[in-house]
Write an enzyme that holds these catalytic residues in place. Structure first.
Site, mmCIF file in Angstrom:
data_model
loop_
_atom_site.group_PDB
_atom_site.id
_atom_site.type_symbol
_atom_site.label_atom_id
_atom_site.label_comp_id
_atom_site.label_asym_id
_atom_site.label_seq_id
_atom_site.Cartn_x
_atom_site.Cartn_y
_atom_site.Cartn_z
ATOM 1 N N ASP A 67 -11.054 8.516 -10.873
ATOM 2 C CA ASP A 67 -10.697 7.943 -9.574
ATOM 3 C C ASP A 67 -9.387 8.612 -9.186
ATOM 4 O O ASP A 67 -8.363 8.415 -9.845
ATOM 5 C CB ASP A 67 -10.531 6.422 -9.699
ATOM 6 C CG ASP A 67 -10.097 5.783 -8.388
ATOM 7 O OD1 ASP A 67 -9.711 6.516 -7.444
ATOM 8 O OD2 ASP A 67 -10.132 4.539 -8.316
ATOM 9 N N SER A 152 -9.232 19.006 7.285
ATOM 10 C CA SER A 152 -10.369 18.761 8.191
ATOM 11 C C SER A 152 -9.960 19.127 9.612
ATOM 12 O O SER A 152 -8.754 19.217 9.909
ATOM 13 C CB SER A 152 -10.723 17.267 8.135
ATOM 14 O OG SER A 152 -11.620 16.922 9.170
ATOM 15 N N TYR A 165 -8.815 7.983 9.123
ATOM 16 C CA TYR A 165 -9.280 9.244 8.527
ATOM 17 C C TYR A 165 -8.437 10.406 9.057
ATOM 18 O O TYR A 165 -7.978 11.254 8.282
ATOM 19 C CB TYR A 165 -10.770 9.457 8.841
ATOM 20 C CG TYR A 165 -11.351 10.710 8.215
ATOM 21 C CD1 TYR A 165 -11.679 10.761 6.859
ATOM 22 C CD2 TYR A 165 -11.584 11.854 8.973
ATOM 23 C CE1 TYR A 165 -12.206 11.915 6.279
ATOM 24 C CE2 TYR A 165 -12.107 13.016 8.406
ATOM 25 C CZ TYR A 165 -12.425 13.031 7.063
ATOM 26 O OH TYR A 165 -12.943 14.185 6.494
ATOM 27 N N LYS A 169 -5.899 12.893 7.001
ATOM 28 C CA LYS A 169 -6.067 14.345 6.921
ATOM 29 C C LYS A 169 -4.846 15.076 7.496
ATOM 30 O O LYS A 169 -4.527 16.181 7.061
ATOM 31 C CB LYS A 169 -7.374 14.761 7.606
ATOM 32 C CG LYS A 169 -8.628 14.316 6.825
ATOM 33 C CD LYS A 169 -8.694 14.982 5.444
ATOM 34 C CE LYS A 169 -9.920 14.591 4.647
ATOM 35 N NZ LYS A 169 -10.009 15.270 3.333
#
Ligand code: NAD
Length: 270
Positions: A67, A152, A165, A169
């Site tokens: 993890d 991304s 998100y 990023k």
């Protein structure tokens, strides 16, 4: 002989999608690869399938359940890899998650989950990989190691319904820059790459999630709309990403650090 012959590489998030493809492309060019993922059973199967594929043509495979948000587990994965293969040349911090929500509905739980894996997980991976690399001799390229982070298009622009998100990023970009500055004195480079829309299990789930929150009406709609502006005229497959990721792991990229390479078919020109 490949571009990464005998280089020891760890790839997180390697049970499927982009991470699996990164690992397999490295193996194809002779690397020794640890496939790592929170899904230990699945990543073990991926490693086993690749061990069979190696078929005496060089390279080596291992796997680890990890993890990336758990420092002790990340440390153990790196120690195990260094013990098995002698050193760690390249660390790919690739594991990532997304869980779309309308901006006004985003909760602390949603934020902490996404920032935890994509942001904190990236930082822990960088720190622990660097800790190992600092103990190693410089290779004949003068470097002790390379760290490669998965950013991304969402690290260049804030998109609706995926605010945490995008924030996570953007964090990957700044961690890449800060890490590059901080680790240069140890002869460690830090780079990253930024995919656009890649057809993986993640997108299947995102497509479903966007329908669930009312942001799309039918399967595939969100992906179509999101990718309408791609200059290359299509979404990517994981194989579109791996020429660049193997380059970033290889000596050909030795003079690059602190940079993010866009691999988005011309979706964002920034
Ligand atoms: P995916 O969901 O197909 O695979 C991600 C993998 O990460 C899974 O195997 C999952 O088990 C693993 N993972 C999740 N949480 C983890 C944790 N805490 N520790 C270890 N492993 C964990 O996703 P993908 O599309 O292959 O994406 C890989 C990376 O690329 C991610 O960082 C993602 O944000 C990024 N990315 C994807 C796209 C895309 O369009 N698919 C675009 C840009 C960036």
């Amino acid at each position: 002989m490949g571009r990464v012959s005998d280089r020891v590489c760890i790839v997180t998030g390697a049970a499927q999608g982009i991470g699996r493809a990164i690992g397999e492309a490295l193996l194809d060019e002779g690397a020794r690869v640890c496939f790592a993922d929170i899904n230990g059973a699945k990543v073990g199967e991926v490693a086993e399938a690749n061990r069979t594929r190696l078929n005496g043509r060089g390279g080596a495979v291992s796997s680890a359940q990890v993890d990336v948000t758990d420092r002790a587990q990340v440390r153990a994965m790196i120690a195990q890899t260094a013990e098995t293969f002698g050193r760690v040349d390249v660390m790919f911090n690739n594991a990532g998650v997304n869980k779309p929500m309308n901006f006004m509905d985003v909760t602390e739980e949603n934020w902490n989950f996404i920032m935890g894996v994509n942001g904190l997980g990236c930082m822990i991976g960088m720190q622990e990989a660097a800790r190992q690399m600092i103990t190693q001799d410089r290779g004949d390229d003068g470097l002790r190691g390379k760290i490669v982070n998965t950013a991304s298009v969402a690290s260049r622009q804030g998109f609706d319904n995926v605010a945490p998100y995008c924030a996570s990023k953007f964090a990957v970009v700044s961690l890449t820059q800060s890490g590059a500055r901080d680790l240069a004195k140890h002869d460690i480079t830090v780079t990253g790459f930024a995919p656009g829309v890649v057809a993986t299990e993640m997108w299947e789930q995102v497509d479903q999630d966007l329908m669930n929150i009312g942001a799309a009406n039918r399967p595939g709609q969100a992906m179509e709309e999101f990718s309408a502006e791609i200059l290359r005229g299509r979404v990517a497959g994981p194989g579109d990403i791996t020429g660049t990721t193997t380059f970033l792991a290889s000596r050909d990229s030795d003079y690059m650090t602190g940079q993010i390479v866009m691999i988005d078919g011309g979706m964002t020109l920034v």
